[in-house]
Design an enzyme around this catalytic site. Structure first.
Site, PDB file in Angstrom:
ATOM      1  CG  ASP A   1       3.289  -4.364   4.126  1.00 52.20           C
ATOM      2  OD1 ASP A   1       3.821  -4.940   5.099  1.00 52.20           O
ATOM      3  OD2 ASP A   1       3.741  -3.310   3.629  1.00 52.20           O
TER       4      ASP A   1
ATOM      5  CB  THR B   1      -0.946   0.041   1.221  1.00 50.00           C
ATOM      6  OG1 THR B   1      -0.140   0.112   2.402  1.00 50.00           O
ATOM      7  CG2 THR B   1      -1.860  -1.169   1.282  1.00 50.00           C
TER       8      THR B   1
ATOM      9  CE1 TYR C   1       5.540   2.295   3.645  1.00 48.57           C
ATOM     10  CE2 TYR C   1       3.708   0.771   3.513  1.00 48.57           C
ATOM     11  CZ  TYR C   1       5.069   1.018   3.572  1.00 48.57           C
ATOM     12  OH  TYR C   1       5.955  -0.039   3.553  1.00 48.57           O
TER      13      TYR C   1
HETATM   14  N1  LIG Z   1       9.053  -2.784   4.988  1.00 44.74           N
HETATM   15  C1  LIG Z   1       9.567  -1.900   4.177  1.00 44.74           C
HETATM   16  O1  LIG Z   1      10.516  -1.196   4.512  1.00 44.74           O
HETATM   17  C2  LIG Z   1       9.000  -1.749   2.799  1.00 44.74           C
HETATM   18  C3  LIG Z   1       9.694  -1.034   1.819  1.00 44.74           C
HETATM   19  C4  LIG Z   1       9.144  -0.931   0.535  1.00 44.74           C
HETATM   20  C5  LIG Z   1       7.925  -1.516   0.273  1.00 44.74           C
HETATM   21  N2  LIG Z   1       7.233  -2.173   1.269  1.00 44.74           N
HETATM   22  C6  LIG Z   1       5.900  -2.774   1.007  1.00 44.74           C
HETATM   23  O2  LIG Z   1       5.954  -3.542  -0.188  1.00 44.74           O
HETATM   24  C7  LIG Z   1       4.982  -3.057  -1.096  1.00 44.74           C
HETATM   25  C8  LIG Z   1       5.436  -3.273  -2.522  1.00 44.74           C
HETATM   26  O3  LIG Z   1       6.609  -2.575  -2.808  1.00 44.74           O
HETATM   27  P1  LIG Z   1       6.633  -1.240  -3.680  1.00 44.74           P
HETATM   28  O4  LIG Z   1       5.382  -0.517  -3.543  1.00 44.74           O
HETATM   29  O5  LIG Z   1       7.908  -0.575  -3.293  1.00 44.74           O
HETATM   30  O6  LIG Z   1       6.842  -1.716  -5.176  1.00 44.74           O
HETATM   31  P2  LIG Z   1       6.425  -2.928  -6.133  1.00 44.74           P
HETATM   32  O7  LIG Z   1       5.296  -3.686  -5.581  1.00 44.74           O
HETATM   33  O8  LIG Z   1       7.677  -3.632  -6.487  1.00 44.74           O
HETATM   34  O9  LIG Z   1       5.964  -2.095  -7.420  1.00 44.74           O
HETATM   35  C9  LIG Z   1       4.813  -1.317  -7.426  1.00 44.74           C
HETATM   36  C10 LIG Z   1       4.599  -0.808  -8.846  1.00 44.74           C
HETATM   37  O10 LIG Z   1       4.303  -1.919  -9.695  1.00 44.74           O
HETATM   38  C11 LIG Z   1       3.115  -1.641 -10.409  1.00 44.74           C
HETATM   39  N3  LIG Z   1       2.414  -2.911 -10.627  1.00 44.74           N
HETATM   40  C12 LIG Z   1       1.778  -3.687  -9.713  1.00 44.74           C
HETATM   41  N4  LIG Z   1       1.271  -4.790 -10.280  1.00 44.74           N
HETATM   42  C13 LIG Z   1       1.587  -4.707 -11.604  1.00 44.74           C
HETATM   43  C14 LIG Z   1       1.329  -5.536 -12.717  1.00 44.74           C
HETATM   44  N5  LIG Z   1       0.674  -6.690 -12.577  1.00 44.74           N
HETATM   45  N6  LIG Z   1       1.777  -5.135 -13.932  1.00 44.74           N
HETATM   46  C15 LIG Z   1       2.462  -3.972 -14.072  1.00 44.74           C
HETATM   47  N7  LIG Z   1       2.745  -3.144 -13.051  1.00 44.74           N
HETATM   48  C16 LIG Z   1       2.305  -3.515 -11.825  1.00 44.74           C
HETATM   49  C17 LIG Z   1       2.313  -0.693  -9.570  1.00 44.74           C
HETATM   50  O11 LIG Z   1       1.446   0.037 -10.409  1.00 44.74           O
HETATM   51  P3  LIG Z   1      -0.018   0.535  -9.949  1.00 44.74           P
HETATM   52  O12 LIG Z   1       0.110   1.019  -8.545  1.00 44.74           O
HETATM   53  O13 LIG Z   1      -0.327   1.587 -10.953  1.00 44.74           O
HETATM   54  O14 LIG Z   1      -0.972  -0.629 -10.046  1.00 44.74           O
HETATM   55  C18 LIG Z   1       3.419   0.157  -8.960  1.00 44.74           C
HETATM   56  O15 LIG Z   1       3.829   1.169  -9.862  1.00 44.74           O
HETATM   57  C19 LIG Z   1       4.810  -1.593  -0.685  1.00 44.74           C
HETATM   58  O16 LIG Z   1       3.656  -1.017  -1.244  1.00 44.74           O
HETATM   59  C20 LIG Z   1       4.806  -1.721   0.804  1.00 44.74           C
HETATM   60  O17 LIG Z   1       3.555  -2.178   1.274  1.00 44.74           O
HETATM   61  C21 LIG Z   1       7.770  -2.318   2.503  1.00 44.74           C
END
Ligand SMILES: NC(=O)c1ccc[n+]([C@@H]2O[C@H](COP(=O)([O-])OP(=O)(O)OC[C@H]3O[C@@H](n4cnc5c(N)ncnc54)[C@H](OP(=O)(O)O)[C@@H]3O)[C@@H](O)[C@H]2O)c1
Length: 280
Positions: free
Chosen positions: A48, A18, A53
């Protein structure tokens, strides 16, 4: 949907990330709620989020999205800032998170990353919240092997439920030591940013494109099924569009052959020595 057994809890193999939700206009927020609900209605139970955020905005979106669903069937995770890691500040953070999430408990509460508060104090704080029923489990995020070893040496440290770290085809350093270390001790691993995050720089390689074409899939689907290939890691892609959630669920049906995994290893080599933990 495939499910993993996380210390007796049944969690979907992919969750709903999220980060950056709730930061756009009303139409964008509506789209994010629709995407999260699409996931919930298609058997994803793990969500998550974090107080960080959007300074609570993402938690508010999740709060709206989960209304009307059976709360006991969802596994809601949030995180507190390291500068809120004392028992008093953590409690205040949790109270606000619960309010925004419109729920009276969290399934999992994580220390977002290590800060200056002694770990023992943080563990005590999380245990108190757990004893009061405000959180079911507690855990950590962005911990490397040495951090986990230190945690397990502390009183009740071994009760850590999970560790959440960066894990994708391009960032696979944890395979060298941390993943096997956690597997040996049955400590669940949550992998974040399966696509390398939403910074517009998608992970790319010739092997990835070739394998995606062979499966008539997208590169993102191959990236996701690669993270979950051993059915040990829970991956939490963030998707603010329902069609992306749909595509992520469908990815779990793809089977990568040994030959395809070997091709991916050529473009993204397995770690052969200790690498410091990458964080985003
Ligand atoms: N614990 C920590 O320190 C930490 C750090 C980073 C992240 N996180 C968690 O992990 C989650 C995921 O990581 P992230 O947000 O960094 O990046 P990610 O999930 O690697 O990438 C998100 C991107 O991918 C796109 N996307 C999603 N599904 C897709 C698909 N099927 N085809 C094409 N594009 C797609 C999304 O687009 P749209 O949004 O336009 O659909 C967004 O631009 C976070 O949201 C957070 O909850 C935790």
């Amino acid at each position: 949907m495939n499910y993993l057994d996380f210390k007796g809890e049944k969690v979907s193999e992919i969750g709903l990330g999220t980060w950056y939700m709730g930061e756009g206009d009303a139409a964008q927020t509506e789209q994010e709620i629709t995407a999260l609900r699409y996931g919930i209605e298609h058997e994803i139970n793990f969500i998550d989020t974090a107080e960080m955020y959007g300074e609570g905005k993402a938690e508010s979106v999740v709060g709206q999205a989960i209304q009307g669903y059976d709360r006991s069937k969802l596994f809601v995770t949030s995180k507190f800032y390291p500068f809120h890691a004392t028992p008093e500040l953590m409690r205040a953070s949790l109270e606000k998170s619960l309010q925004r999430l419109q729920t009276d408990y969290l399934d999992l509460y994580l220390l977002h990353w290590r800060g200056n508060t002694p770990l023992i104090e943080t563990v005590k704080g999380m245990q108190t919240l757990q004893q009061e029923g405000l959180i079911k489990h507690w855990g950590v995020s962005n911990f490397d092997t040495a951090d986990m070893e230190e945690l397990l040496r502390l009183e009740n440290g071994a009760e850590v439920f999970a560790n959440e770290d960066l894990y994708n085809l391009q960032s696979r350093g944890v395979e060298f030591d941390l993943l096997p270390w956690q597997a040996k001790r049955s400590i669940p691993f949550i992998g974040y940013s399966p696509f390398g995050s939403g910074n517009g720089k998608s992970i790319e390689s010739p092997a990835l494109s070739k394998i995606a074409a062979a499966h008539e899939s997208t590169v993102q689907q191959i990236l996701l099924v690669w993270v979950t290939r051993n059915h040990q890691v829970l991956s939490i892609p963030k998707a603010s569009q329902a069609k992306h959630v749909q595509s992520n669920i469908a990815a779990l049906e793809i089977k990568l052959s040994d030959q395809e995994l070997a091709l991916l290893n050529q473009d993204f080599p397995e770690p052969t020595s200790k690498q410091s933990l990458e964080v985003i």
